[in-house]
Design an enzyme around this catalytic site. Structure first.
Site: not given
Ligand code: NAG
Ligand code: NAG
Ligand code: NAG
Ligand code: NAG
Ligand code: NAG
Length: 681
Positions: A304, A308, A598
């Protein structure tokens, strides 16, 4: 935030509770689960905190529109933090009334702590006294990560209830916080180990052939239908190479538990964003003991944070990226099931939201587990961080939960905080979820994350939190199909991961949860804000979704009524979307393909950051809460009209012309957005 309430079916108390004379039931659990628990020792001292109703909240929407609506003469005239606090501080009258009630109940005046912004009153009292005061029973239960307490319902005197928002510990239930995961879960492993593809030159899609439309495109744009890269994303949305780096516009990312690895982000830059120098690293702000980075092979490196940061830097560099790494490890992390993940973040970036109380007065009751300071081994030993950091102008949050698990008052209170941040010129973005009209697989005791009730079993849609808050920008995901190029229109992100794994020969191939689809639908707790109302009614009129619905009542307790599967009267989400499929990247130094909202939220956040930079360069302020402008001028987005977000045994919603609860208003058209936002004051 450790005081988690518990759900118990065995207890008759609370389920058929009648408030005593002169009192009103203030909060009560809507649903039940089986869980062993015991009464809290009546002598054990527990920290009780009383959230007061803030004044002027009803005017919050109008105040926000005043500075965010493109036709307002005050567009862009954001308020200072102090102006916002003063605007919403609870009335002196509320503080006095609640204090008086506590004193009359025998609590020492000195022991009642009022917080700076008068939002909370806090007392440390024995459980037995709290039970008499609130006409309730407190229970505790043991969890792997500690003991938690809560009650099924509580009552307040008639004259007090109107001053109180909610009381903790109370009926609040919080499930494990889960990341908006971007990859396939290997169900055998406890943690997400992701879909790993073998090393090799792209495209990693056996049988894939160059689409006719790809001939004549530069080589790095030929594979975008099966391998999305920053070059593909820039081509899709018309993003220019970034040049500005005004410190005011650092791009913010919220992370918890999951942590990035420098080795991974360097590999990504080297292969897919070579304009970002090796060694480029985000500024990490540790909130309540959060730590990053970690080694590539660390269990916390789930992908994650890596993704990002990789996506954000590849779009905004030379601008910087700031990571808010929230909560200590492992006990207060989302992974270990502690509490609503947004509160400690908001506390850290807005002191006025903070309540030192619950955290500052712990330690007296051994039955209550760690709060900050967290005395457990490895816990954060400082006090709860309160107003410690500045919030970046844009922050992207790729985490979420299902809305229904929170009491409505709790969600409303948090949503109002998001409104206040918007008033100060911040843009808060959240990924809208990855399981279509459902929440997370396994949530709400349902294999697919769907809801049951009113005679239905696992067929009711399960809207996302915090996407339902009308003051947040919820970002859905889109995709290209393998036979398409960046010159064609994207569809809603939907991918049968089982089929994908069969084709690629990597990853699990057994159902369930084989269908990833962009999250969207209608909140059970919020109605469409005025800026969205026309878009939602246009959707119903034009797309005519052929699905049974209900109208949620005031406390959202009739979910699923009349055989309905969604709340026709709810705030719709997402607001916008961006690509969230086939991202080729590195996690744990291994190349893999990733999917999910995401990916979409940091992409959209990076676009807003580029726009803020251009506005800064000509002396204008930040965009702030962006939804009113986008709903008013949807032509600055590419309308996505193909695809859907199925789950819960039905087809979900279909993307359609105009706003829809699948892809929102659409994906960025940067040149048009730039022209519009430069023209606004
Ligand atoms: C990272 O890769 C190494 C080597 O393949 C492996 O041993 C380790 O378990 C992986 N870590 C994670 C978190 O997947
Ligand atoms: C709901 O469906 C699940 C899965 O099919 C089943 O196990 C369960 O017994 C059902 N519950 C009720 C109340 O019918
Ligand atoms: C996904 O693909 C697998 C393998 O082709 C297939 O068996 C399954 O039915 C598909 N699932 C859905 C929901 O389409
Ligand atoms: C539209 O979406 C469907 C899946 O819902 C997909 O199979 C099809 O290729 C898409 N068509 C275009 C033109 O994108
Ligand atoms: C549930 C959980 O992860 N609990 C952890 C709390 O912190 C201690 C010390 O770091 C760990 O040993 C526990 O596993």
């Amino acid at each position: 935030m450790l005081l988690r309430a518990l759900l118990i079916t065995s207890s008759v108390f609370g389920l058929c509770y009648a408030a005593p004379a002169g009192h009103v039931l203030h909060e009560k659990r809507g649903s039940v689960v089986n869980y062993p628990r015991r009464r809290v020792d009546s002598e054990a001292v527990i920290p009780v905190r009383i959230g007061l109703k803030q004044s002027n909240l009803e005017s919050g929407y109008d105040r926000l529109m005043d500075v965010s609506h493109p036709s307002s003469p005050n567009y862009g005239k954001h308020l200072s933090a102090e102006e916002v606090h003063n605007l919403f501080a609870p009335a002196e009258e509320s503080v006095a009334a609640v204090k008086n009630w506590l004193i009359q109940a025998g609590i020492d005046d000195e022991a009642i702590i009022t917080y700076e912004n008068k939002g909370w009153l806090a007392v440390d009292i024995p459980a037995g006294q709290a039970e008499r005061l609130l006409h309730t029973e407190y229970y505790e239960s043991d969890h792997t990560d500690g003991t938690r307490i809560g009650c099924d319902s509580y009552a307040l005197p008639v004259g007090i209830a109107s001053h109180v928002d909610f009381i903790k510990p109370g009926v609040k239930l919080s499930p494990p916080l889960k990341k908006r995961e971007v990859e396939v879960k290997r169900r055998a492993a406890g943690r997400n180990s992701g879909l790993r593809l073998p090393h090799g030159a792209p495209p990693h899609y056996p049988g894939w052939q160059l689409p006719p439309g790809a001939y004549g495109l530069p080589p790095d744009l030929q594979n975008c239908g099966v391998n999305i890269t920053p070059v593909c994303i820039k081509a899709l949305y018309g993003l220019p190479p970034a040049t500005h780096h005004d410190p005011a516009n650092a791009m913010g990312l919220f992370e918890t538990y999951d942590a990035f690895s420098q080795g991974d982000i360097d590999l990504f830059f080297k292969h897919y964003a070579p304009w970002v120098p090796q060694g480029t690293s985000p500024t990490v702000l540790s909130v309540d003991g959060g730590t990053a980075p970690v080694a590539p092979s660390d269990v916390r490196n789930g992908g994650e944070s890596d993704i990002d940061i990789q996506l954000s830097y590849s779009i905004v560099y030379p601008q910087k990226v700031t990571v808010y790494q929230v909560d200590d490890l492992p006990n207060a992390s989302g992974e270990t099931n502690k509490d609503g993940f947004l509160n400690s973040f908001f506390d850290a970036i807005d002191g006025s939201y903070c309540n030192y109380a619950a955290y500052g007065i712990t330690g007296n009751s051994p039955s209550i587990d760690a709060v900050y300071p967290d005395s457990l081994p490895g816990g954060f030993e400082g006090k709860l961080e309160c107003g410690t950091y500045q919030l970046t102008r844009v922050v992207s949050i790729s985490y979420g939960e299902s809305e229904i698990v929170f009491p409505k008052a709790y969600v409303e209170r948090q949503c109002n905080e998001i409104m206040k941040l918007g008033l100060q010129g911040h843009s808060i973005l959240v990924a809208s979820g990855d399981y279509g009209v459902a929440s997370f697989p396994g949530s709400n005791d349902n294999e697919f994350g769907c809801l049951s009730g009113s005679g239905q079993n696992g067929t009711i849609y399960n809207p996302d939190y915090p996407s339902g808050c009308p003051y947040i920008t919820a970002v859905g995901a889109t995709r290209l199909y393998p036979d398409q190029t960046v010159n064609e229109k994207e569809s809603a992100m939907q991918v049968n991961l089982t089929a994908f794994n069969l084709v690629t020969g990597v990853g699990p191939i057994t159902p369930p949860y084989d269908l990833f689809a962009t999250g969207g639908g209608f909140s059970n707790m919020f109605t469409p804000p005025a800026y969205q109302a026309a878009a939602v009614s246009n959707y119903f009129a034009e797309a005519k979704p052929d699905l049974p619905y209900y109208i949620a009542n005031a406390d959202a307790s009739n979910v699923g009524a009349n055989g309905g599967v969604y709340n026709r009267a709810g705030r719709g989400y997402p607001d916008v979307s961006a690509n969230g499929a086939f991202l080729l990247t590195y996690v744990n130094l291994t190349q893999g393909t990733f999917f999910g909202t995401s990916l979409a939220s940091p992409i959209f956040g990076s676009v807003l950051t580029l726009l803020n930079e251009e506005r800064t360069a000509i002396g204008k302020g930040p965009i702030g809460f962006v939804n009113p402008v986008l709903y008013e001028h949807p032509y600055v987005l590419n309308d996505i009209t193909n695809g859907s977000n199925p789950n819960c045994g039905s087809a979900g919603f279909r993307a359609s012309k105009g706003w829809d609860p699948v892809t929102g208003l659409g994906t960025p058209n940067y040149p048009k957005m730039l022209e519009l936002f430069l023209s606004l004051p």
